[in-house]
Write a protein that holds these residues in place. Structure first.
Motif, PDB file in Angstrom:
ATOM      1  N   GLY A 130       0.863  -1.155   0.000  1.00 60.15           N
ATOM      2  CA  GLY A 130       0.000   0.000   0.000  1.00 60.15           C
ATOM      3  C   GLY A 130       0.914   1.224   0.000  1.00 60.15           C
ATOM      4  O   GLY A 130       2.124   1.111  -0.204  1.00 60.15           O
ATOM      5  N   TYR A 131       0.328   2.369   0.266  1.00 63.70           N
ATOM      6  CA  TYR A 131       1.132   3.589   0.285  1.00 63.70           C
ATOM      7  C   TYR A 131       0.827   4.363   1.550  1.00 63.70           C
ATOM      8  O   TYR A 131      -0.325   4.628   1.889  1.00 63.70           O
ATOM      9  N   GLY A 132       1.887   4.701   2.259  1.00 59.34           N
ATOM     10  CA  GLY A 132       1.757   5.487   3.481  1.00 59.34           C
ATOM     11  C   GLY A 132       2.002   6.948   3.189  1.00 59.34           C
ATOM     12  O   GLY A 132       1.657   7.444   2.116  1.00 59.34           O
ATOM     13  N   LEU A 133       2.629   7.630   4.096  1.00 55.91           N
ATOM     14  CA  LEU A 133       2.926   9.049   3.916  1.00 55.91           C
ATOM     15  C   LEU A 133       4.310   9.183   3.285  1.00 55.91           C
ATOM     16  O   LEU A 133       5.318   9.277   3.983  1.00 55.91           O
ATOM     17  N   GLY A 134       4.360   9.119   1.969  1.00 53.46           N
ATOM     18  CA  GLY A 134       5.606   9.246   1.228  1.00 53.46           C
ATOM     19  C   GLY A 134       6.384   7.962   1.061  1.00 53.46           C
ATOM     20  O   GLY A 134       7.487   7.976   0.531  1.00 53.46           O
ATOM     21  N   VAL A 135       5.841   6.842   1.505  1.00 54.67           N
ATOM     22  CA  VAL A 135       6.545   5.567   1.424  1.00 54.67           C
ATOM     23  C   VAL A 135       5.598   4.449   0.999  1.00 54.67           C
ATOM     24  O   VAL A 135       4.409   4.500   1.286  1.00 54.67           O
ATOM     25  N   ARG A 136       6.169   3.434   0.326  1.00 54.83           N
ATOM     26  CA  ARG A 136       5.382   2.225   0.107  1.00 54.83           C
ATOM     27  C   ARG A 136       5.485   1.417   1.385  1.00 54.83           C
ATOM     28  O   ARG A 136       6.482   1.500   2.120  1.00 54.83           O
ATOM     29  N   THR A 137       4.431   0.659   1.685  1.00 57.76           N
ATOM     30  CA  THR A 137       4.433  -0.129   2.909  1.00 57.76           C
ATOM     31  C   THR A 137       3.831  -1.501   2.625  1.00 57.76           C
ATOM     32  O   THR A 137       2.815  -1.613   1.938  1.00 57.76           O
ATOM     33  N   LEU A 138       4.468  -2.538   3.104  1.00 55.12           N
ATOM     34  CA  LEU A 138       4.024  -3.902   2.839  1.00 55.12           C
ATOM     35  C   LEU A 138       2.763  -4.208   3.632  1.00 55.12           C
ATOM     36  O   LEU A 138       2.744  -4.070   4.854  1.00 55.12           O
ATOM     37  N   ILE A 139       1.718  -4.650   2.914  1.00 59.66           N
ATOM     38  CA  ILE A 139       0.476  -5.034   3.572  1.00 59.66           C
ATOM     39  C   ILE A 139       0.115  -6.495   3.313  1.00 59.66           C
ATOM     40  O   ILE A 139      -0.701  -7.053   4.021  1.00 59.66           O
ATOM     41  N   ASP A 140       0.746  -7.120   2.303  1.00 60.42           N
ATOM     42  CA  ASP A 140       0.462  -8.514   1.971  1.00 60.42           C
ATOM     43  C   ASP A 140       1.734  -9.214   1.499  1.00 60.42           C
ATOM     44  O   ASP A 140       2.071  -9.173   0.312  1.00 60.42           O
ATOM     45  N   PRO A 141       2.457  -9.875   2.418  1.00 59.68           N
ATOM     46  CA  PRO A 141       3.700 -10.545   2.040  1.00 59.68           C
ATOM     47  C   PRO A 141       3.515 -11.641   0.991  1.00 59.68           C
ATOM     48  O   PRO A 141       4.399 -11.855   0.165  1.00 59.68           O
ATOM     49  N   VAL A 142       2.377 -12.329   0.989  1.00 65.26           N
ATOM     50  CA  VAL A 142       2.140 -13.378   0.002  1.00 65.26           C
ATOM     51  C   VAL A 142       2.065 -12.770  -1.392  1.00 65.26           C
ATOM     52  O   VAL A 142       2.740 -13.225  -2.322  1.00 65.26           O
ATOM     53  N   GLU A 143       1.269 -11.720  -1.554  1.00 65.54           N
ATOM     54  CA  GLU A 143       1.174 -11.061  -2.862  1.00 65.54           C
ATOM     55  C   GLU A 143       2.519 -10.448  -3.264  1.00 65.54           C
ATOM     56  O   GLU A 143       2.883 -10.439  -4.431  1.00 65.54           O
ATOM     57  N   GLY A 144       3.259  -9.957  -2.303  1.00 69.30           N
ATOM     58  CA  GLY A 144       4.564  -9.361  -2.580  1.00 69.30           C
ATOM     59  C   GLY A 144       5.676 -10.382  -2.751  1.00 69.30           C
ATOM     60  O   GLY A 144       6.811 -10.017  -3.039  1.00 69.30           O
ATOM     61  N   GLU A 145       5.347 -11.662  -2.557  1.00 68.12           N
ATOM     62  CA  GLU A 145       6.317 -12.758  -2.682  1.00 68.12           C
ATOM     63  C   GLU A 145       7.574 -12.506  -1.852  1.00 68.12           C
ATOM     64  O   GLU A 145       8.701 -12.586  -2.326  1.00 68.12           O
ATOM     65  N   THR A 146       7.344 -12.190  -0.584  1.00 67.44           N
ATOM     66  CA  THR A 146       8.446 -11.882   0.321  1.00 67.44           C
ATOM     67  C   THR A 146       8.165 -12.462   1.698  1.00 67.44           C
ATOM     68  O   THR A 146       7.000 -12.711   2.044  1.00 67.44           O
ATOM     69  N   ASN A 147       9.199 -12.671   2.458  1.00 66.44           N
ATOM     70  CA  ASN A 147       8.996 -13.066   3.852  1.00 66.44           C
ATOM     71  C   ASN A 147       9.191 -11.884   4.790  1.00 66.44           C
ATOM     72  O   ASN A 147       9.313 -12.044   5.990  1.00 66.44           O
ATOM     73  N   ALA A 148       9.232 -10.679   4.232  1.00 62.18           N
ATOM     74  CA  ALA A 148       9.327  -9.474   5.049  1.00 62.18           C
ATOM     75  C   ALA A 148       8.030  -9.303   5.847  1.00 62.18           C
ATOM     76  O   ALA A 148       6.969  -9.737   5.408  1.00 62.18           O
ATOM     77  N   PRO A 149       8.101  -8.665   7.001  1.00 66.61           N
ATOM     78  CA  PRO A 149       6.903  -8.499   7.825  1.00 66.61           C
ATOM     79  C   PRO A 149       5.988  -7.393   7.308  1.00 66.61           C
ATOM     80  O   PRO A 149       6.437  -6.429   6.683  1.00 66.61           O
ATOM     81  N   VAL A 150       4.706  -7.549   7.585  1.00 71.26           N
ATOM     82  CA  VAL A 150       3.750  -6.478   7.293  1.00 71.26           C
ATOM     83  C   VAL A 150       4.254  -5.215   7.977  1.00 71.26           C
ATOM     84  O   VAL A 150       4.703  -5.252   9.121  1.00 71.26           O
ATOM     85  N   GLY A 151       4.234  -4.111   7.263  1.00 72.50           N
ATOM     86  CA  GLY A 151       4.679  -2.836   7.826  1.00 72.50           C
ATOM     87  C   GLY A 151       6.085  -2.444   7.456  1.00 72.50           C
ATOM     88  O   GLY A 151       6.495  -1.314   7.723  1.00 72.50           O
ATOM     89  N   GLU A 152       6.874  -3.362   6.835  1.00 74.22           N
ATOM     90  CA  GLU A 152       8.179  -2.887   6.359  1.00 74.22           C
ATOM     91  C   GLU A 152       7.879  -1.835   5.321  1.00 74.22           C
ATOM     92  O   GLU A 152       6.876  -1.888   4.635  1.00 74.22           O
ATOM     93  N   PHE A 153       8.747  -0.837   5.220  1.00 69.63           N
ATOM     94  CA  PHE A 153       8.453   0.289   4.349  1.00 69.63           C
ATOM     95  C   PHE A 153       9.711   0.824   3.697  1.00 69.63           C
ATOM     96  O   PHE A 153      10.824   0.460   4.068  1.00 69.63           O
ATOM     97  N   GLY A 154       9.524   1.694   2.741  1.00 69.53           N
ATOM     98  CA  GLY A 154      10.648   2.296   2.047  1.00 69.53           C
ATOM     99  C   GLY A 154      10.208   2.887   0.725  1.00 69.53           C
ATOM    100  O   GLY A 154       9.035   3.181   0.531  1.00 69.53           O
ATOM    101  N   TRP A 155      11.145   3.026  -0.182  1.00 66.89           N
ATOM    102  CA  TRP A 155      10.849   3.606  -1.488  1.00 66.89           C
ATOM    103  C   TRP A 155      11.939   3.216  -2.471  1.00 66.89           C
ATOM    104  O   TRP A 155      13.008   2.774  -2.088  1.00 66.89           O
ATOM    105  N   SER A 156      11.618   3.421  -3.736  1.00 67.80           N
ATOM    106  CA  SER A 156      12.582   3.196  -4.812  1.00 67.80           C
ATOM    107  C   SER A 156      13.146   4.541  -5.215  1.00 67.80           C
ATOM    108  O   SER A 156      12.472   5.562  -5.113  1.00 67.80           O
ATOM    109  N   GLY A 157      14.363   4.523  -5.688  1.00 70.90           N
ATOM    110  CA  GLY A 157      14.984   5.752  -6.150  1.00 70.90           C
ATOM    111  C   GLY A 157      15.492   5.589  -7.566  1.00 70.90           C
ATOM    112  O   GLY A 157      15.388   4.522  -8.170  1.00 70.90           O
ATOM    113  N   ALA A 158      16.043   6.632  -8.068  1.00 71.71           N
ATOM    114  CA  ALA A 158      16.564   6.620  -9.425  1.00 71.71           C
ATOM    115  C   ALA A 158      17.795   5.719  -9.517  1.00 71.71           C
ATOM    116  O   ALA A 158      18.433   5.420  -8.509  1.00 71.71           O
ATOM    117  N   ALA A 159      18.100   5.294 -10.700  1.00 68.20           N
ATOM    118  CA  ALA A 159      19.301   4.496 -10.991  1.00 68.20           C
ATOM    119  C   ALA A 159      19.332   3.186 -10.217  1.00 68.20           C
ATOM    120  O   ALA A 159      20.384   2.674  -9.894  1.00 68.20           O
TER     121      ALA A 159
END
Length: 167
Positions: A130-159
């Motif tokens: 999903g999207y928080g305040l300026g960051v993407r935030t994980l809400i469904d690890p299965v759909e995201g194909e990750t074992n990261a916990p719900v609520g991990e967050f961050g963003w992508s940058g250039a390059a």
């Protein structure tokens, strides 16, 4: 614009005084000529067979007049790590400098999209987010194909930059 209006300072100066300097981020800003121009990595584009490469001009240098919350900020891994650690540590850097409160970070990483808006998060690296305040935030690890916990967050940058913060 909001930061500049409330603080009365140019965005780049506000970041320098309130984030970069307190955390010891000496190689971050909007004008790389001030701190890092000679250390930029070369960028390449390869042909379809990945046998020939072309050197590219760095299109991510937007210039010193472009202060934006969404693009143009240049940093290095050492500085970016200091910022990421502060975000992961509830807003306090490893040196003890406080740049945000823990509750603010919790609000940032909470999904603020509605069920109708969530399908717009359809880039491959955003699946399950999903999207928080300026960051993407994980809400469904299965759909995201990750074992990261719900609520991990961050963003992508250039390059190719990608930041993942897990508190």
């Amino acid at each position: 614009a909001l930061v500049e209006t409330v603080s009365g300072e140019r965005f780049s100066e506000y970041l320098r005084k309130n984030i970069f300097a307190p955390l010891g981020m000496n190689n971050s800003g909007f004008n790389p000529k001030d701190f890092a121009e000679s250390r930029f990595a070369v960028q390449y584009r390869y042909d379809g067979e990945k046998t020939n490469r072309t050197t590219l001009d760095n299109v991510h240098r937007l210039g010193p007049e472009y202060d934006s919350g969404g693009a143009g900020l240049i940093s290095c891994i050492e500085d970016y790590s200091k910022f990421a650690m502060a975000m992961a540590n509830g807003g306090a850097g490893e040196n003890g400098a406080k740049i945000l409160g823990r509750r603010t970070i919790e609000l940032m990483k909470k999904n603020h999209l509605t069920e109708k808006q969530l399908p717009t998060m359809n880039w491959p690296e955003l699946m399950g987010c999903g999207y928080g305040l300026g960051v993407r935030t994980l809400i469904d690890p299965v759909e995201g194909e990750t074992n990261a916990p719900v609520g991990e967050f961050g963003w992508s940058g250039a390059a190719g930059a990608y930041l993942l913060i897990d508190t």
